[in-house]
Design a protein around this motif. Sequence first.
Motif, mmCIF file in Angstrom:
data_model
loop_
_atom_site.group_PDB
_atom_site.id
_atom_site.type_symbol
_atom_site.label_atom_id
_atom_site.label_comp_id
_atom_site.label_asym_id
_atom_site.label_seq_id
_atom_site.Cartn_x
_atom_site.Cartn_y
_atom_site.Cartn_z
ATOM 1 N N ARG A 53 -60.373 68.701 -35.554
ATOM 2 C CA ARG A 53 -60.185 69.731 -36.598
ATOM 3 C C ARG A 53 -58.705 70.059 -36.780
ATOM 4 N N LEU A 54 -57.955 70.120 -35.690
ATOM 5 C CA LEU A 54 -56.530 70.426 -35.802
ATOM 6 C C LEU A 54 -55.765 69.290 -36.478
ATOM 7 N N LYS A 55 -56.153 68.050 -36.207
ATOM 8 C CA LYS A 55 -55.509 66.913 -36.872
ATOM 9 C C LYS A 55 -55.888 66.827 -38.348
ATOM 10 N N ALA A 56 -57.102 67.263 -38.680
ATOM 11 C CA ALA A 56 -57.601 67.144 -40.049
ATOM 12 C C ALA A 56 -56.807 67.991 -41.036
ATOM 13 N N SER A 57 -56.138 69.027 -40.568
ATOM 14 C CA SER A 57 -55.406 69.890 -41.491
ATOM 15 C C SER A 57 -54.197 69.187 -42.106
ATOM 16 N N SER A 58 -53.818 68.034 -41.582
ATOM 17 C CA SER A 58 -52.690 67.293 -42.154
ATOM 18 C C SER A 58 -53.131 66.298 -43.222
ATOM 19 N N ARG A 59 -54.439 66.185 -43.444
ATOM 20 C CA ARG A 59 -54.969 65.270 -44.461
ATOM 21 C C ARG A 59 -55.722 66.053 -45.529
ATOM 22 N N PRO A 60 -55.728 65.541 -46.774
ATOM 23 C CA PRO A 60 -56.450 66.259 -47.839
ATOM 24 C C PRO A 60 -57.948 66.354 -47.559
ATOM 25 N N VAL A 61 -58.534 67.438 -48.030
ATOM 26 C CA VAL A 61 -59.966 67.663 -47.903
ATOM 27 C C VAL A 61 -60.648 67.052 -49.120
ATOM 28 N N THR A 62 -61.806 66.448 -48.894
ATOM 29 C CA THR A 62 -62.611 65.926 -49.998
ATOM 30 C C THR A 62 -64.026 66.481 -49.857
ATOM 31 N N ILE A 63 -64.769 66.393 -50.922
ATOM 32 C CA ILE A 63 -66.163 66.842 -50.884
ATOM 33 C C ILE A 63 -66.908 66.068 -49.798
ATOM 34 N N ARG A 64 -66.657 64.790 -49.744
ATOM 35 C CA ARG A 64 -67.321 63.951 -48.744
ATOM 36 C C ARG A 64 -67.030 64.418 -47.316
ATOM 37 N N LYS A 65 -65.767 64.768 -47.047
ATOM 38 C CA LYS A 65 -65.394 65.230 -45.707
ATOM 39 C C LYS A 65 -66.017 66.575 -45.368
ATOM 40 N N ILE A 66 -66.341 67.348 -46.383
ATOM 41 C CA ILE A 66 -66.988 68.638 -46.148
ATOM 42 C C ILE A 66 -68.479 68.449 -45.877
ATOM 43 N N ILE A 67 -69.107 67.549 -46.612
ATOM 44 C CA ILE A 67 -70.560 67.395 -46.554
ATOM 45 C C ILE A 67 -71.041 66.540 -45.380
ATOM 46 N N ILE A 68 -70.293 65.535 -45.004
ATOM 47 C CA ILE A 68 -70.764 64.578 -43.996
ATOM 48 C C ILE A 68 -71.104 65.213 -42.637
ATOM 49 N N PRO A 69 -70.305 66.138 -42.081
ATOM 50 C CA PRO A 69 -70.678 66.672 -40.752
ATOM 51 C C PRO A 69 -72.067 67.306 -40.675
ATOM 52 N N PRO A 70 -72.446 68.207 -41.588
ATOM 53 C CA PRO A 70 -73.810 68.748 -41.446
ATOM 54 C C PRO A 70 -74.897 67.727 -41.739
ATOM 55 N N VAL A 71 -74.630 66.799 -42.658
ATOM 56 C CA VAL A 71 -75.628 65.763 -42.946
ATOM 57 C C VAL A 71 -75.797 64.859 -41.722
ATOM 58 N N GLY A 72 -74.689 64.467 -41.119
ATOM 59 C CA GLY A 72 -74.758 63.648 -39.910
ATOM 60 C C GLY A 72 -75.413 64.389 -38.758
ATOM 61 N N MET A 73 -75.100 65.666 -38.648
ATOM 62 C CA MET A 73 -75.677 66.460 -37.570
ATOM 63 C C MET A 73 -77.176 66.650 -37.761
ATOM 64 N N ALA A 74 -77.634 66.672 -39.000
ATOM 65 C CA ALA A 74 -79.064 66.880 -39.283
ATOM 66 C C ALA A 74 -79.923 65.818 -38.609
ATOM 67 N N THR A 75 -79.366 64.642 -38.393
ATOM 68 C CA THR A 75 -80.141 63.588 -37.732
ATOM 69 C C THR A 75 -80.503 63.985 -36.298
ATOM 70 N N GLY A 76 -79.753 64.923 -35.734
ATOM 71 C CA GLY A 76 -80.046 65.407 -34.390
ATOM 72 C C GLY A 76 -81.392 66.111 -34.292
ATOM 73 N N ALA A 77 -81.933 66.520 -35.435
ATOM 74 C CA ALA A 77 -83.249 67.167 -35.428
ATOM 75 C C ALA A 77 -84.330 66.197 -34.951
ATOM 76 N N LEU A 78 -84.006 64.912 -34.946
ATOM 77 C CA LEU A 78 -84.962 63.927 -34.414
ATOM 78 C C LEU A 78 -85.253 64.169 -32.934
ATOM 79 N N MET A 79 -84.426 64.970 -32.277
ATOM 80 C CA MET A 79 -84.695 65.284 -30.865
ATOM 81 C C MET A 79 -86.053 65.949 -30.701
ATOM 82 N N PHE A 80 -86.505 66.635 -31.765
ATOM 83 C CA PHE A 80 -87.775 67.354 -31.662
ATOM 84 C C PHE A 80 -88.989 66.422 -31.718
ATOM 85 N N VAL A 81 -88.744 65.132 -31.925
ATOM 86 C CA VAL A 81 -89.814 64.139 -31.815
ATOM 87 C C VAL A 81 -90.209 64.004 -30.341
ATOM 88 N N TYR A 82 -89.248 64.192 -29.461
ATOM 89 C CA TYR A 82 -89.463 64.132 -28.008
ATOM 90 C C TYR A 82 -90.119 65.453 -27.584
#
Length: 167
Positions: free
Chosen positions: A31-60
């Motif tokens: 996060r500290l390194k990211a402040s030196s690069r421009p923000v894009t919509i994609r960079k904002i959206i990808i973390p929660p979308v990627g994290m959502a796959t973690g909900a597969l843990m509830f299959v176990y």
Amino acid sequence: MDVTTIFGPNTLRILVTVMTAFIALSVIFVRLKASSRPVTIRKIIIPPVGMATGALMFVYPPTRIPFWWGLIAFAVGWLLFSYPLIKTTKFELKDSEVYVQRSAGFAFILLGLLVLRLLLHEVVQDYVSIPQTAGIFFLLAFGMITRWRLYMLREYYNINPPQAQSN
């Protein structure tokens, strides 16, 4: 076979705490390194979308928790844990690109949230199994990051409206 029978509850507790701290410190660094690069919509959206796959843990089955526990954990992340992140995230427009302004308090906020989360983790896992604790804290973190990223998306569009992007 349960994870706790493979490692033992105390070893697993230490492993989870160390891995959580390592991952959180990695996130702080990124996060500290990211402040030196421009923000894009994609960079904002990808973390929660990627994290959502973690909900597969509830299959176990051992990670499953009652619906209300999950709802409360998500709400705590959404309402409480996201608040300091939102307050320390500001955007600025430089050369027609959007950047996150560096905040002196941001790293300390992330460290504070990490410490609070680790302390809560120790308390919660005394009452529920370690896999259920993982599920609870996943939902807490998911609530936190989802609200924060939705805020970031709204602020991105405020500072850089869609019609300005197409010019």
